[in-house]
Design a protein around this motif. Sequence first.
Motif, PDB file in Angstrom:
ATOM      1  N   ARG A   4       0.830  -1.213   0.000  1.00 33.21           N
ATOM      2  CA  ARG A   4       0.000   0.000   0.000  1.00 33.21           C
ATOM      3  C   ARG A   4       0.856   1.250   0.000  1.00 33.21           C
ATOM      4  NH1 ARG A   4      -3.110  -2.988   3.543  1.00 33.21           N
ATOM      5  NH2 ARG A   4      -1.992  -2.104   5.313  1.00 33.21           N
ATOM      6  N   ARG A   5       1.960   1.202   0.762  1.00 29.87           N
ATOM      7  CA  ARG A   5       2.830   2.377   0.872  1.00 29.87           C
ATOM      8  C   ARG A   5       3.900   2.421  -0.222  1.00 29.87           C
ATOM      9  NH1 ARG A   5       6.001   2.126   4.758  1.00 29.87           N
ATOM     10  NH2 ARG A   5       5.611   0.075   5.655  1.00 29.87           N
ATOM     11  N   ARG A   6       3.867   1.420  -1.099  1.00 31.93           N
ATOM     12  CA  ARG A   6       4.885   1.293  -2.160  1.00 31.93           C
ATOM     13  C   ARG A   6       6.291   1.340  -1.564  1.00 31.93           C
ATOM     14  NH1 ARG A   6       3.229   1.540  -7.337  1.00 31.93           N
ATOM     15  NH2 ARG A   6       1.054   2.128  -7.757  1.00 31.93           N
ATOM     16  N   ASP A   7       6.456   0.592  -0.496  1.00 27.81           N
ATOM     17  CA  ASP A   7       7.723   0.550   0.223  1.00 27.81           C
ATOM     18  C   ASP A   7       8.588  -0.583  -0.319  1.00 27.81           C
ATOM     19  OD1 ASP A   7       9.757   0.840   2.018  1.00 27.81           O
ATOM     20  OD2 ASP A   7       8.654   0.095   3.754  1.00 27.81           O
ATOM     21  N   GLY A   8       9.074  -0.398  -1.547  1.00 29.58           N
ATOM     22  CA  GLY A   8       9.918  -1.396  -2.187  1.00 29.58           C
ATOM     23  C   GLY A   8       9.184  -2.164  -3.263  1.00 29.58           C
ATOM     24  N   GLY A   9       9.963  -2.806  -4.141  1.00 29.49           N
ATOM     25  CA  GLY A   9       9.389  -3.631  -5.194  1.00 29.49           C
ATOM     26  C   GLY A   9       8.989  -4.995  -4.666  1.00 29.49           C
ATOM     27  N   ILE A  10       8.380  -5.805  -5.539  1.00 28.69           N
ATOM     28  CA  ILE A  10       7.889  -7.116  -5.139  1.00 28.69           C
ATOM     29  C   ILE A  10       9.026  -7.983  -4.592  1.00 28.69           C
ATOM     30  CG2 ILE A  10       6.733  -9.216  -5.891  1.00 28.69           C
ATOM     31  CD1 ILE A  10       4.912  -6.834  -5.867  1.00 28.69           C
ATOM     32  N   LYS A  11      10.174  -7.970  -5.260  1.00 31.45           N
ATOM     33  CA  LYS A  11      11.295  -8.806  -4.821  1.00 31.45           C
ATOM     34  C   LYS A  11      11.778  -8.390  -3.429  1.00 31.45           C
ATOM     35  CE  LYS A  11      15.894 -10.404  -6.186  1.00 31.45           C
ATOM     36  NZ  LYS A  11      16.966 -10.316  -7.217  1.00 31.45           N
ATOM     37  N   THR A  12      11.894  -7.088  -3.207  1.00 27.63           N
ATOM     38  CA  THR A  12      12.348  -6.583  -1.903  1.00 27.63           C
ATOM     39  C   THR A  12      11.362  -6.940  -0.799  1.00 27.63           C
ATOM     40  OG1 THR A  12      13.510  -4.752  -2.952  1.00 27.63           O
ATOM     41  CG2 THR A  12      12.996  -4.519  -0.610  1.00 27.63           C
ATOM     42  N   ILE A  13      10.084  -6.730  -1.083  1.00 24.26           N
ATOM     43  CA  ILE A  13       9.052  -7.052  -0.092  1.00 24.26           C
ATOM     44  C   ILE A  13       9.053  -8.550   0.205  1.00 24.26           C
ATOM     45  CG2 ILE A  13       6.558  -7.111   0.327  1.00 24.26           C
ATOM     46  CD1 ILE A  13       6.379  -4.482  -1.265  1.00 24.26           C
ATOM     47  N   ALA A  14       9.207  -9.375  -0.836  1.00 24.33           N
ATOM     48  CA  ALA A  14       9.248 -10.828  -0.646  1.00 24.33           C
ATOM     49  C   ALA A  14      10.357 -11.213   0.319  1.00 24.33           C
ATOM     50  CB  ALA A  14       9.441 -11.516  -1.995  1.00 24.33           C
ATOM     51  N   TYR A  30      10.329 -14.716   2.028  1.00 27.81           N
ATOM     52  CA  TYR A  30      10.213 -15.530   0.820  1.00 27.81           C
ATOM     53  C   TYR A  30      11.474 -15.391  -0.026  1.00 27.81           C
ATOM     54  CZ  TYR A  30       5.379 -16.335   2.029  1.00 27.81           C
ATOM     55  OH  TYR A  30       4.239 -16.721   2.691  1.00 27.81           O
ATOM     56  N   GLY A  31      11.936 -16.518  -0.582  1.00 33.44           N
ATOM     57  CA  GLY A  31      13.191 -16.534  -1.310  1.00 33.44           C
ATOM     58  C   GLY A  31      13.128 -15.938  -2.686  1.00 33.44           C
ATOM     59  N   SER A  32      11.940 -15.798  -3.242  1.00 33.33           N
ATOM     60  CA  SER A  32      11.807 -15.238  -4.586  1.00 33.33           C
ATOM     61  C   SER A  32      10.500 -14.488  -4.723  1.00 33.33           C
ATOM     62  CB  SER A  32      11.857 -16.354  -5.645  1.00 33.33           C
ATOM     63  OG  SER A  32      10.701 -17.178  -5.555  1.00 33.33           O
ATOM     64  N   ALA A  33      10.463 -13.599  -5.716  1.00 32.80           N
ATOM     65  CA  ALA A  33       9.241 -12.833  -5.962  1.00 32.80           C
ATOM     66  C   ALA A  33       8.104 -13.744  -6.404  1.00 32.80           C
ATOM     67  CB  ALA A  33       9.508 -11.763  -7.013  1.00 32.80           C
ATOM     68  N   SER A  34       8.433 -14.779  -7.166  1.00 36.61           N
ATOM     69  CA  SER A  34       7.382 -15.672  -7.660  1.00 36.61           C
ATOM     70  C   SER A  34       6.762 -16.475  -6.524  1.00 36.61           C
ATOM     71  CB  SER A  34       7.940 -16.610  -8.733  1.00 36.61           C
ATOM     72  OG  SER A  34       9.003 -17.389  -8.211  1.00 36.61           O
ATOM     73  N   ALA A  35       7.603 -16.977  -5.588  1.00 40.68           N
ATOM     74  CA  ALA A  35       7.070 -17.728  -4.444  1.00 40.68           C
ATOM     75  C   ALA A  35       6.183 -16.828  -3.581  1.00 40.68           C
ATOM     76  CB  ALA A  35       8.216 -18.295  -3.609  1.00 40.68           C
ATOM     77  N   PHE A  36       6.621 -15.580  -3.405  1.00 40.96           N
ATOM     78  CA  PHE A  36       5.824 -14.624  -2.635  1.00 40.96           C
ATOM     79  C   PHE A  36       4.500 -14.338  -3.327  1.00 40.96           C
ATOM     80  CE2 PHE A  36       4.709 -10.053  -2.331  1.00 40.96           C
ATOM     81  CZ  PHE A  36       4.196 -10.061  -1.046  1.00 40.96           C
TER      82      PHE A  36
END
Length: 310
Positions: A258-268, A273-279
């Motif tokens: 919601r706060r756009r605090d990082g990209g998907i990979k960073t948030i994962a 989570y080890g990868s953006a896809s798993a997350f």
Amino acid sequence: MIDPLAEIVTMLQPRLPFSKAASGSGSWRVDGDGDGRPVFAVMLEGAARLAVNDQPEIELREGDFILIPAADRFVMSNNGNRAPPATDPLRVTMLADETRHGDPEGAPNMRILIGRLAFASPDSTLVFALLPCLLHIRGQSRLTALVQMIRNEAQNQRPARDIILERLLQVLLIEALRSDAAALETPGLLRGLADRQLAGAIRLMHEDPARSWTVEELAKVATLSRSVFFDRFQKQTGMAPMEYLQSWRMALAKDMLRRRDGGIKTIAQRVGYGSASAFSVAFSRFVGMAPSQYTASGEAELKTAGEPQP
């Protein structure tokens, strides 16, 4: 040391879209539909009877505080004389500074302050889902004082009003949720934190959500065997340990999206989570939509969170 309760309440970002003062005189009754939103109130004077979501009636007295996590239907009425009323008990009159129920000219037998809560974060289930349908607290003057301060702040357009309101609401929620009436009624986070052996494990999950925790590791922190820890955690919180950990990770992820605090990979990575896809797969299964979709829907919710409600 991380305080899970304070962390969750802060994340909720409570708002006050609506508040009012009301009174009742003579014989009166309010039949209300709360549309599932959380509501709180404090009795300033007199007494009344209240039934929430078709549960048995309770008596409210002067100084009582109530928090209804999900108010779908409620009936509130005068406490006392049930003789045929001289005035329609459903009559509502708008007076100068309050809503009057019953006799508009008689002396009040009840006066109450009511507020409706909204959250910039929709993860209120972390606090409210496992609470009783009505939290009724008696004899805590701090809650009465807080509600009066919130009402006064809401009525004035002073500098930093929204910040002050949010902080006061955070304190109000924490005071209510850590009361004895809340902590032991039903399974939930508060009962878990009240258990000294479980509290350390819960705090560590909040402190380091990215770590690959196992039930065995958490049980060791609690100085319990794996099976005893698992059963006790579920009994006290209403969730299995890994279920609670996933719920907290997803709450953090939703907040960051919601706060756009990082990209998907960073948030994962930040939520374990080890990868953006798993997350993305886990998030979609848990939330019902992909992270990118949630970001877009979250922006719309943030725009409407503070809008006044009727």
